[in-house]
Enzyme design. Structure first.
Site, PDB file in Angstrom:
ATOM      1  NE  ARG A 232      50.784  30.691  38.259  1.00 56.96           N
ATOM      2  CZ  ARG A 232      51.790  31.005  39.078  1.00 56.96           C
ATOM      3  NH1 ARG A 232      52.596  30.037  39.523  1.00 56.96           N
ATOM      4  NH2 ARG A 232      52.000  32.253  39.445  1.00 56.96           N
TER       5      ARG A 232
ATOM      6  CE  LYS B 156      52.132  34.219  34.683  1.00 60.35           C
ATOM      7  NZ  LYS B 156      50.729  34.617  34.909  1.00 60.35           N
TER       8      LYS B 156
ATOM      9  CG  HIS C 193      43.009  29.937  36.924  1.00 61.12           C
ATOM     10  ND1 HIS C 193      44.300  29.491  37.151  1.00 61.12           N
ATOM     11  CD2 HIS C 193      43.003  31.255  37.260  1.00 61.12           C
ATOM     12  CE1 HIS C 193      45.033  30.497  37.604  1.00 61.12           C
ATOM     13  NE2 HIS C 193      44.261  31.571  37.681  1.00 61.12           N
TER      14      HIS C 193
ATOM     15  NE  ARG D 115      47.324  30.931  40.979  1.00 60.94           N
ATOM     16  CZ  ARG D 115      48.471  30.730  41.619  1.00 60.94           C
ATOM     17  NH1 ARG D 115      48.684  29.595  42.243  1.00 60.94           N
ATOM     18  NH2 ARG D 115      49.408  31.669  41.656  1.00 60.94           N
TER      19      ARG D 115
ATOM     20  CG  HIS E 123      51.010  35.784  42.899  1.00 61.38           C
ATOM     21  ND1 HIS E 123      49.941  36.136  43.688  1.00 61.38           N
ATOM     22  CD2 HIS E 123      50.489  35.008  41.896  1.00 61.38           C
ATOM     23  CE1 HIS E 123      48.828  35.616  43.197  1.00 61.38           C
ATOM     24  NE2 HIS E 123      49.135  34.927  42.113  1.00 61.38           N
TER      25      HIS E 123
ATOM     26  CE1 TYR F 266      43.401  34.797  42.958  1.00 62.75           C
ATOM     27  CE2 TYR F 266      45.551  35.453  43.778  1.00 62.75           C
ATOM     28  CZ  TYR F 266      44.785  34.735  42.896  1.00 62.75           C
ATOM     29  OH  TYR F 266      45.366  33.958  41.933  1.00 62.75           O
TER      30      TYR F 266
END
Length: 318
Positions: free
Chosen positions: A149, A174, A249, A252, A283, A292
């Site tokens: 990120r 995150k 972004h 990614r 994640h 994705y």
């Protein structure tokens, strides 16, 4: 039962935010919105959440663009908090889900090819002063080869980049997740070169522990790459007629999409390996990574072909 006061609602909201942060949620935009709602209630000296007040706040001073979606997102913040408040005091109303619905939306990613990444890094190297170009080029390169990120790269400190062992330590990202990212030897070489340039540029004057620094000799701010990125896209000749607008972004997205595509092409058990990619990307669970699979038509086709083969539809060869 005494009616709750507006200041009691504020205390309840702060306690709720503290509790959820303790569970690992960052709640940056959520806390801003919830505190805005609490101020709205305090201005009206209201201590009990009602659907009428919640809807009024959701529509109050919202941006005029995409109003329905914005209203729905704002009301969703109140709805989530109201569930907590209602469990403590049933006088707090929980706004129904069918009022101002906010469907989940994801921006379509722009998938970069190798040549576009090279062009962007070259364009970044051309920024002046020279050290700004070095920083921006290395920043883009690291995003493209690691899938990190952008916020994670900005937060990197010198101690997080272990060039001796070829690892990047992502700390407290995150959902308070930390992880290690292995680096290719060529990436280690580039980062080592940037670190040497960084030390020469700082000349013993900089006190920051940040790995990426700007021309003012402090941490490379998150606004900087966003500010220069349109200029770099233009210099690299990257236009997207009929395609999503390229974003930082999307490096990614590109990394994840290419990884999945390679796995399908090589006949890997993608479903079994998805938790590996989820862990690598940071994640919370694999379902965030499965999105994705929609990154490119090729990847969707490979996934559909694999599914068709596994189901062995009638008329197909076993």
């Amino acid at each position: 039962m005494k009616k709750p006061q507006a200041n009691e609602l504020a205390e309840l909201a702060e306690g709720y935010l503290q509790m959820r942060r303790g569970l690992g949620f960052k709640l940056v935009s959520f806390s801003t919105a919830l505190r805005s709602f609490v101020r709205f209630m305090q201005e009206r000296d209201e201590g009990v959440i009602t659907t009428v007040l919640a809807v009024q706040w959701a529509k109050d001073e919202a941006p005029r663009s995409e109003l329905a979606y914005t209203w729905g997102r704002r009301l969703m913040v109140v709805r989530i908090f109201a569930r907590h408040a209602n469990a403590i005091d049933p006088r707090h109303e929980i706004p129904p889900a069918d009022i101002l619905p906010a469907p989940t939306r994801r921006s379509l990613p722009y998938i970069y090819d190798d040549l576009e990444v090279v062009k962007l890094m070259r364009a970044a190297s051309g920024l002046r002063p020279l050290f700004r170009g070095m920083t921006m080029s290395t920043f883009i390169g690291l995003l493209s080869v690691t899938g990190m990120r952008t916020s994670e790269v900005h937060r990197l400190n010198l101690e997080d980049v272990d060039l001796d062992h070829g690892l990047i330590h992502v700390v407290d990202s995150k959902f308070n997740k930390s992880r290690e990212i292995p680096l290719h030897p060529s990436t280690v070489e580039v980062l080592a070169g940037y670190r040497r340039d960084r030390e020469r540029y700082l000349g013993g004057q900089g006190k920051t522990t940040a790995f990426f620094v700007n021309v003012r000799k402090v941490r490379f701010k998150e606004q900087s790459p966003t500010q220069y990125f349109p200029e770099l896209l233009a210099a690299a000749g990257i236009a997207a007629p009929g395609r999503p607008r390229p974003r930082l972004h999307d490096f990614r997205h590109t990394f994840a999409t290419r990884t999945l595509t390679d796995w399908y092409r090589n006949g890997e058990n993608v479903e079994a390996m998805m938790p590996v990619l989820s862990t690598y990307l940071g994640h919370v669970d694999p379902k965030s990574t499965f999105w994705y699979l929609t990154g490119t038509l090729e990847l969707m086709g490979l996934a559909a072909e694999r599914l068709s083969t596994s189901l062995n539809y009638p008329g197909e060869q076993p």
